[in-house]
Scaffold this motif. Structure first.
Motif, PDB file in Angstrom:
ATOM      1  N   MET A 264       0.923  -1.212   0.046  1.00  0.00           N
ATOM      2  CA  MET A 264      -0.072  -0.089   0.085  1.00  0.00           C
ATOM      3  C   MET A 264       1.069   1.234  -0.207  1.00  0.00           C
ATOM      4  O   MET A 264       1.728   1.284   0.691  1.00  0.00           O
ATOM      5  CB  MET A 264      -0.987  -0.159   1.383  1.00  0.00           C
ATOM      6  N   ASP A 265       0.612   2.084  -0.876  1.00  0.00           N
ATOM      7  CA  ASP A 265       1.425   3.281  -0.925  1.00  0.00           C
ATOM      8  C   ASP A 265       0.909   4.487  -0.035  1.00  0.00           C
ATOM      9  O   ASP A 265      -0.112   5.207  -0.458  1.00  0.00           O
ATOM     10  CB  ASP A 265       1.292   3.942  -2.491  1.00  0.00           C
ATOM     11  N   LEU A 266       1.800   4.759   1.005  1.00  0.00           N
ATOM     12  CA  LEU A 266       1.346   5.761   1.892  1.00  0.00           C
ATOM     13  C   LEU A 266       2.515   6.827   1.860  1.00  0.00           C
ATOM     14  O   LEU A 266       2.371   7.809   2.876  1.00  0.00           O
ATOM     15  CB  LEU A 266       1.305   5.118   3.296  1.00  0.00           C
ATOM     16  N   ASN A 267       3.281   6.605   0.821  1.00  0.00           N
ATOM     17  CA  ASN A 267       4.500   7.725   0.765  1.00  0.00           C
ATOM     18  C   ASN A 267       4.026   9.112   0.570  1.00  0.00           C
ATOM     19  O   ASN A 267       3.465   9.392  -0.494  1.00  0.00           O
ATOM     20  CB  ASN A 267       5.289   7.175  -0.209  1.00  0.00           C
ATOM     21  N   LEU A 268       4.238  10.301   1.556  1.00  0.00           N
ATOM     22  CA  LEU A 268       3.862  11.693   1.150  1.00  0.00           C
ATOM     23  C   LEU A 268       5.049  12.412   1.028  1.00  0.00           C
ATOM     24  O   LEU A 268       5.198  13.493   1.181  1.00  0.00           O
ATOM     25  CB  LEU A 268       3.080  12.184   2.230  1.00  0.00           C
ATOM     26  N   ALA A 269       6.388  11.818   0.662  1.00  0.00           N
ATOM     27  CA  ALA A 269       7.689  12.605   0.543  1.00  0.00           C
ATOM     28  C   ALA A 269       7.262  13.475  -0.667  1.00  0.00           C
ATOM     29  O   ALA A 269       6.724  12.927  -1.644  1.00  0.00           O
ATOM     30  CB  ALA A 269       8.765  11.677   0.259  1.00  0.00           C
ATOM     31  N   GLY A 270       7.737  14.759  -0.539  1.00  0.00           N
ATOM     32  CA  GLY A 270       7.635  15.767  -1.704  1.00  0.00           C
ATOM     33  C   GLY A 270       6.299  16.512  -1.478  1.00  0.00           C
ATOM     34  O   GLY A 270       6.087  17.593  -2.366  1.00  0.00           O
ATOM     35  N   ARG A 271       5.199  16.022  -0.710  1.00  0.00           N
ATOM     36  CA  ARG A 271       4.149  16.540  -0.598  1.00  0.00           C
ATOM     37  C   ARG A 271       4.317  17.690   0.671  1.00  0.00           C
ATOM     38  O   ARG A 271       4.969  17.588   1.542  1.00  0.00           O
ATOM     39  CB  ARG A 271       3.039  15.476  -0.268  1.00  0.00           C
ATOM     40  N   HIS A 272       3.201  18.811   0.503  1.00  0.00           N
ATOM     41  CA  HIS A 272       3.125  19.934   1.441  1.00  0.00           C
ATOM     42  C   HIS A 272       1.857  19.753   1.957  1.00  0.00           C
ATOM     43  O   HIS A 272       0.821  20.018   1.455  1.00  0.00           O
ATOM     44  CB  HIS A 272       3.652  21.262   1.127  1.00  0.00           C
ATOM     45  N   ALA A 273       1.644  19.692   3.400  1.00  0.00           N
ATOM     46  CA  ALA A 273       0.402  19.596   4.191  1.00  0.00           C
ATOM     47  C   ALA A 273       0.254  20.748   4.997  1.00  0.00           C
ATOM     48  O   ALA A 273       1.068  21.361   5.798  1.00  0.00           O
ATOM     49  CB  ALA A 273       0.399  18.332   5.039  1.00  0.00           C
ATOM     50  N   LEU A 274      -0.868  21.433   4.738  1.00  0.00           N
ATOM     51  CA  LEU A 274      -1.360  22.379   5.621  1.00  0.00           C
ATOM     52  C   LEU A 274      -2.289  21.975   6.737  1.00  0.00           C
ATOM     53  O   LEU A 274      -3.396  21.501   6.343  1.00  0.00           O
ATOM     54  CB  LEU A 274      -1.668  23.569   4.929  1.00  0.00           C
ATOM     55  N   VAL A 275      -1.884  21.902   8.085  1.00  0.00           N
ATOM     56  CA  VAL A 275      -2.700  21.275   8.990  1.00  0.00           C
ATOM     57  C   VAL A 275      -3.355  22.224   9.850  1.00  0.00           C
ATOM     58  O   VAL A 275      -2.561  22.877  10.687  1.00  0.00           O
ATOM     59  CB  VAL A 275      -2.138  20.042   9.703  1.00  0.00           C
ATOM     60  N   CYS A 276      -4.623  22.403  10.130  1.00  0.00           N
ATOM     61  CA  CYS A 276      -5.071  23.480  10.972  1.00  0.00           C
ATOM     62  C   CYS A 276      -5.558  23.064  12.148  1.00  0.00           C
ATOM     63  O   CYS A 276      -5.878  21.749  12.378  1.00  0.00           O
ATOM     64  CB  CYS A 276      -6.370  24.221   9.985  1.00  0.00           C
ATOM     65  N   GLY A 277      -5.539  23.808  13.427  1.00  0.00           N
ATOM     66  CA  GLY A 277      -6.144  23.365  14.629  1.00  0.00           C
ATOM     67  C   GLY A 277      -4.661  22.379  14.965  1.00  0.00           C
ATOM     68  O   GLY A 277      -5.197  21.487  15.612  1.00  0.00           O
ATOM     69  N   ALA A 278      -3.367  22.672  14.881  1.00  0.00           N
ATOM     70  CA  ALA A 278      -2.506  21.918  14.848  1.00  0.00           C
ATOM     71  C   ALA A 278      -1.534  22.142  16.114  1.00  0.00           C
ATOM     72  O   ALA A 278      -0.793  21.154  16.383  1.00  0.00           O
ATOM     73  CB  ALA A 278      -1.646  21.789  13.680  1.00  0.00           C
ATOM     74  N   SER A 279      -2.136  22.797  17.019  1.00  0.00           N
ATOM     75  CA  SER A 279      -1.232  23.121  18.188  1.00  0.00           C
ATOM     76  C   SER A 279      -1.663  22.124  19.333  1.00  0.00           C
ATOM     77  O   SER A 279      -0.800  22.100  20.265  1.00  0.00           O
ATOM     78  CB  SER A 279      -1.279  24.383  18.897  1.00  0.00           C
ATOM     79  N   GLU A 280      -2.536  21.349  19.123  1.00  0.00           N
ATOM     80  CA  GLU A 280      -2.965  20.332  20.059  1.00  0.00           C
ATOM     81  C   GLU A 280      -4.003  19.412  19.629  1.00  0.00           C
ATOM     82  O   GLU A 280      -4.647  19.506  18.391  1.00  0.00           O
ATOM     83  CB  GLU A 280      -3.333  20.751  21.573  1.00  0.00           C
ATOM     84  N   GLY A 281      -4.223  18.382  20.302  1.00  0.00           N
ATOM     85  CA  GLY A 281      -5.252  17.428  20.068  1.00  0.00           C
ATOM     86  C   GLY A 281      -5.236  16.738  18.702  1.00  0.00           C
ATOM     87  O   GLY A 281      -4.240  16.325  18.135  1.00  0.00           O
ATOM     88  N   ILE A 282      -6.414  16.567  17.911  1.00  0.00           N
ATOM     89  CA  ILE A 282      -6.355  15.656  16.901  1.00  0.00           C
ATOM     90  C   ILE A 282      -5.424  16.591  15.649  1.00  0.00           C
ATOM     91  O   ILE A 282      -4.956  15.647  14.927  1.00  0.00           O
ATOM     92  CB  ILE A 282      -7.843  15.582  16.365  1.00  0.00           C
ATOM     93  N   GLY A 283      -5.490  17.879  15.661  1.00  0.00           N
ATOM     94  CA  GLY A 283      -4.754  18.581  14.410  1.00  0.00           C
ATOM     95  C   GLY A 283      -3.173  18.304  14.832  1.00  0.00           C
ATOM     96  O   GLY A 283      -2.464  17.647  13.777  1.00  0.00           O
ATOM     97  N   ARG A 284      -2.807  18.224  16.032  1.00  0.00           N
ATOM     98  CA  ARG A 284      -1.440  17.838  16.199  1.00  0.00           C
ATOM     99  C   ARG A 284      -0.817  16.670  16.000  1.00  0.00           C
ATOM    100  O   ARG A 284       0.101  16.259  15.292  1.00  0.00           O
ATOM    101  CB  ARG A 284      -0.932  18.172  17.843  1.00  0.00           C
ATOM    102  N   ALA A 285      -1.944  15.529  16.373  1.00  0.00           N
ATOM    103  CA  ALA A 285      -1.672  14.050  15.828  1.00  0.00           C
ATOM    104  C   ALA A 285      -1.684  13.934  14.618  1.00  0.00           C
ATOM    105  O   ALA A 285      -0.842  13.224  14.179  1.00  0.00           O
ATOM    106  CB  ALA A 285      -2.751  13.417  16.693  1.00  0.00           C
ATOM    107  N   ALA A 286      -2.452  14.671  13.722  1.00  0.00           N
ATOM    108  CA  ALA A 286      -2.458  14.431  12.327  1.00  0.00           C
ATOM    109  C   ALA A 286      -1.095  14.928  11.770  1.00  0.00           C
ATOM    110  O   ALA A 286      -0.718  14.229  11.024  1.00  0.00           O
ATOM    111  CB  ALA A 286      -3.667  15.111  11.725  1.00  0.00           C
ATOM    112  N   ALA A 287      -0.686  16.157  12.249  1.00  0.00           N
ATOM    113  CA  ALA A 287       0.548  16.654  11.647  1.00  0.00           C
ATOM    114  C   ALA A 287       1.550  15.381  11.984  1.00  0.00           C
ATOM    115  O   ALA A 287       2.551  15.488  11.116  1.00  0.00           O
ATOM    116  CB  ALA A 287       0.777  18.195  12.404  1.00  0.00           C
TER     117      ALA A 287
END
Ligand SMILES: NC(=O)c1ccc[n+]([C@@H]2O[C@H](COP(=O)([O-])OP(=O)(O)OC[C@H]3O[C@@H](n4cnc5c(N)ncnc54)[C@H](OP(=O)(O)O)[C@@H]3O)[C@@H](O)[C@H]2O)c1
Length: 262
Positions: A1-24
């Motif tokens: 399964m291809d999970l590789n995100l090398a070369g991709r840029h993600a903007l993660v909101c609500g990322a200072s804690e909780g679900i957003g931080r874990a997603a980052a």
């Protein structure tokens, strides 16, 4: 399964804690460069510094902005997207306060629509051109199981979540031909600040002890526990991955089986 995100840029909101931080964290583990967004600059800087680097030229950064401030979002995220196109957008912010729908005033509804629906729209309009250019994009919205089953005493939240889900479904149909998927993740009870607030509200509303309130909530969850933020983040990261290219327009509950609808 291809999970590789090398070369991709993600903007993660609500990322200072909780679900957003874990997603980052999960997206960084898969190789994405991550820009974190929330209001508290110092906390964001610490979170960014702690994110893993697993791929060549991976770099993490942060933007401090209130998503309710559309002009500031335009300026800051517009600048970011012009410099470094965003391929993965995680729309996420703090949930609206509790209370019954009948008692909420127009300002309560307006504030929730501003922070959830309108912020998502501004962020999406700013980042979709870069995704289109790359012919590859992922938009993942963190919403709530109330999209499918409204939750008592979260009247404003239930209302705005439904709107976000309809918006996202519409977008998924508009953007699919550009290689962009749009999906919603619906967390169940997840151990974060938000859950602590919900517990406090229920203790106050019912006069019961926190243990009693917790037991009542857990009785509705077949797996018998609250989720960890990382478990919601894993679903977000999967939907953001190349492996999920054919999944679009879905609302995925990650709720330990709590929802009763099929
Ligand atoms: N936890 C649960 O049990 C649960 C269940 C169902 C749905 N959800 C929903 O999932 C979403 C995330 O929940 P969570 O539990 O991770 O929440 P959380 O722990 O309260 O985190 C919220 C995040 O959003 C940021 N934020 C809040 N208001 C903001 C604003 N105006 N502008 C920019 N950033 C803002 C906060 O950072 P700053 O304070 O630094 O801005 C923080 O990083 C929420 O919509 C929540 O309602 C949660």
């Amino acid at each position: 399964m291809d999970l590789n995100l090398a070369g991709r840029h993600a903007l993660v909101c609500g990322a200072s804690e909780g679900i957003g931080r874990a997603a980052a964290h999960e997206l960084a583990l898969l190789g994405a460069s991550v820009t974190l967004l929330a209001r508290r600059a110092e906390v964001l800087a610490d979170v960014a510094a702690a994110l893993p680097c697993t791929a060549h030229a991976q770099q993490h950064d942060s933007i401090a902005v209130d998503v309710a401030d559309a002009a500031a979002l335009q300026a800051k995220v517009g600048g970011l997207a012009a410099e470094r196109p965003v391929h993965i957008l995680v729309n996420n912010t703090g949930g609206p306060p509790g209370g019954r729908a009948i008692e909420a005033g127009p300002d309560d509804y307006l504030a929730a629509f501003q922070r959830h629906l309108l912020a998502n729209q501004v962020l999406t309009q700013l980042t979709v051109p870069g995704m289109r250019e790359a012919r590859w994009g992922r938009i993942v919205n963190v919403v709530s199981t109330s999209v499918k089953e409204p939750i008592a005493n979260l009247g404003v939240s239930n209302t705005v979540r439904g709107a976000v889900a309809s918006w996202a479904k519409t977008l998924s149909r508009e953007l699919g031909a550009d290689g962009i998927t749009v999906n919603n993740v619906l967390p169940g009870y997840t151990r974060t600040q938000r859950l602590e607030q919900i517990l406090r509200d229920r203790v106050q509303a019912t006069g019961k002890s926190e243990d009693a309130v917790t037991a009542t909530m857990l009785a509705t969850v077949p797996v018998g526990r609250f989720a960890e933020a990382g478990e919601i983040a894993a679903a977000i990261a999967f939907l953001a991955s190349p492996a999920a290219a054919y999944i679009s327009g879905v609302s995925l509950a990650v709720d330990g089986g709590r929802m009763q609808s099929i």
